[in-house]
Design an enzyme around this catalytic site. Structure first.
Site, mmCIF file in Angstrom:
data_model
loop_
_atom_site.group_PDB
_atom_site.id
_atom_site.type_symbol
_atom_site.label_atom_id
_atom_site.label_comp_id
_atom_site.label_asym_id
_atom_site.label_seq_id
_atom_site.Cartn_x
_atom_site.Cartn_y
_atom_site.Cartn_z
ATOM 1 N N TYR A 64 0.786 -1.222 0.000
ATOM 2 C CA TYR A 64 0.000 0.000 0.000
ATOM 3 C C TYR A 64 0.826 1.285 0.000
ATOM 4 O O TYR A 64 0.250 2.367 -0.059
ATOM 5 C CB TYR A 64 -0.958 0.007 1.195
ATOM 6 C CG TYR A 64 -1.912 -1.160 1.169
ATOM 7 C CD1 TYR A 64 -2.806 -1.316 0.109
ATOM 8 C CD2 TYR A 64 -1.935 -2.107 2.180
ATOM 9 C CE1 TYR A 64 -3.691 -2.380 0.065
ATOM 10 C CE2 TYR A 64 -2.814 -3.167 2.146
ATOM 11 C CZ TYR A 64 -3.687 -3.300 1.088
ATOM 12 O OH TYR A 64 -4.560 -4.350 1.042
ATOM 13 N N HIS A 122 1.107 -10.662 7.922
ATOM 14 C CA HIS A 122 -0.096 -10.291 7.173
ATOM 15 C C HIS A 122 -1.008 -11.491 6.865
ATOM 16 O O HIS A 122 -2.231 -11.374 6.911
ATOM 17 C CB HIS A 122 0.318 -9.624 5.865
ATOM 18 C CG HIS A 122 -0.757 -8.793 5.244
ATOM 19 N ND1 HIS A 122 -0.477 -7.669 4.517
ATOM 20 C CD2 HIS A 122 -2.107 -8.898 5.233
ATOM 21 C CE1 HIS A 122 -1.611 -7.123 4.087
ATOM 22 N NE2 HIS A 122 -2.606 -7.860 4.513
ATOM 23 N N SER A 153 -2.186 -12.062 11.395
ATOM 24 C CA SER A 153 -3.415 -11.657 10.737
ATOM 25 C C SER A 153 -3.840 -12.756 9.769
ATOM 26 O O SER A 153 -2.997 -13.344 9.090
ATOM 27 C CB SER A 153 -3.188 -10.343 9.983
ATOM 28 O OG SER A 153 -4.349 -9.912 9.321
ATOM 29 N N GLN A 179 -5.616 -10.507 14.016
ATOM 30 C CA GLN A 179 -6.427 -9.561 13.257
ATOM 31 C C GLN A 179 -7.156 -10.256 12.107
ATOM 32 O O GLN A 179 -6.559 -11.041 11.376
ATOM 33 C CB GLN A 179 -5.548 -8.442 12.697
ATOM 34 C CG GLN A 179 -6.351 -7.335 12.035
ATOM 35 C CD GLN A 179 -5.474 -6.410 11.226
ATOM 36 O OE1 GLN A 179 -5.313 -6.594 10.034
ATOM 37 N NE2 GLN A 179 -4.871 -5.435 11.890
ATOM 38 N N ARG A 254 -16.868 11.370 8.242
ATOM 39 C CA ARG A 254 -17.018 9.964 8.618
ATOM 40 C C ARG A 254 -15.932 9.526 9.593
ATOM 41 O O ARG A 254 -16.178 8.701 10.471
ATOM 42 C CB ARG A 254 -17.019 9.090 7.369
ATOM 43 C CG ARG A 254 -18.295 9.226 6.554
ATOM 44 C CD ARG A 254 -18.263 8.376 5.322
ATOM 45 N NE ARG A 254 -19.481 8.538 4.524
ATOM 46 C CZ ARG A 254 -19.632 8.096 3.291
ATOM 47 N NH1 ARG A 254 -18.637 7.442 2.700
ATOM 48 N NH2 ARG A 254 -20.752 8.284 2.645
#
Length: 291
Positions: A64, A122, A153, A179, A254
């Protein structure tokens, strides 16, 4: 108790360190663009800090490209580093001992940090040798002060048990966090029970199910009852399940609203109404896919 939580509340992890009960997810920030501009990531992270978030979650620089921007946000926030909780992950392409060691050091350089509060593996990629090698790299990083707490995760119960056996046989440290994608249409009861039995903090990514469930009648009914949005109902559900939700938004209003979930409590009947029993991932689900 969920009723006494605030945005500044924390849970104590097995490591002895504290983790805020609500985080801000920083994976894809600008309209779900996988490679959002760094300026956007920094801007929305600063916006989250402004509204009281102190916990932000980064998925990985390789996937990312946002660790540097989050590091800039920390530097420019005016907040002391000790007030913030910064998470990153070892990406799938860096599984294995040597690759994970390089990934950890690379993430620290990219984010310009002396340490991370939490690093997660991850996903359970690469097979047993690589998974355990990555854990070994995390344990060594923790011992060296590069990270304070460690976890995983997207691990299925069989992956978790593999790691638990390795730790019991001298692999070192403890699992602090697990996670997963978690929301009323994907509550992963078996995995969650396994984690909670071991005092492992359960983090919920995609707690808003990527927005796919916002039209559900039960959310609108409860939203009307509590004068809250469907998103706020879903986040509150996660908090009352004892999870650490990680809602994501690039919209300032938000971001603010997602933190306004501590002034109401869903009743037991309303929590039961959100117990759908469905297994409906909105994202990938490596928990069952990898040996």
């Amino acid at each position: 108790m969920a009723s006494s939580l605030t945005l500044r509340s924390t849970y104590r992890m097995n490591s002895g360190h504290e983790i805020p009960v609500l985080g801000y997810g920083v994976s894809c920030t600008a309209n779900d663009d996988l490679f959002s501009p760094a300026s956007t990531t920094e801007q929305v992270t600063l916006e989250a800090f402004k509204h009281g978030y102190r916990h932000h979650q980064v998925d990985s620089a390789i996937m990312y490209r946002n660790e540097k921007a989050c590091g800039h946000a920390i530097k420019n926030s005016g907040l002391d580093r000790s007030e913030l909780f910064f998470t990153t992950k070892i990406p799938p392409g860096s599984m294995g001992y040597e690759r994970s060691k390089k990934a950890i050091d690379g993430s620290l350089r990219e984010a310009a940090q002396d340490y991370f509060d939490l690093i997660l593996i991850h996903a359970p990629y690469g097979g047993k040798e690589d998974r355990l090698g990555s854990w070994r790299a995390l344990v060594e990083a923790q011992q060296a002060g590069k990270v304070r707490s460690i976890g995983v995760s997207n691990y299925g119960v069989h992956h978790l048990e593999e790691l638990e056996e390795y730790i019991a046989n001298g692999g070192g440290s403890q699992i602090d966090v697990g996670q997963y994608e978690l929301h009323p249409w994907l509550d992963r009861t078996g995995i969650v029970d396994w984690l909670k039995k071991r005092n492992i903090v359960v983090e919920a990514y995609s707690p808003l199910a990527h927005g796919y469930r916002m039209g559900e009648p039960v959310l609108h009914s409860l939203g009307k009852k509590y004068n809250k949005s469907p998103a706020q109902i879903m986040i509150r559900w996660g908090l009352q399940r004892g999870f650490v939700p990680l809602p994501k938004s690039a919209t300032p209003q938000r971001i603010k609203e997602n933190a306004e979930v501590f002034d109401f409590e869903l009743s037991a009947d309303d929590m039961k109404a959100l117990q759908t029993g469905e297994y409906s991932p909105t994202d990938w689900d490596p928990t069952t896919d990898y040996d």
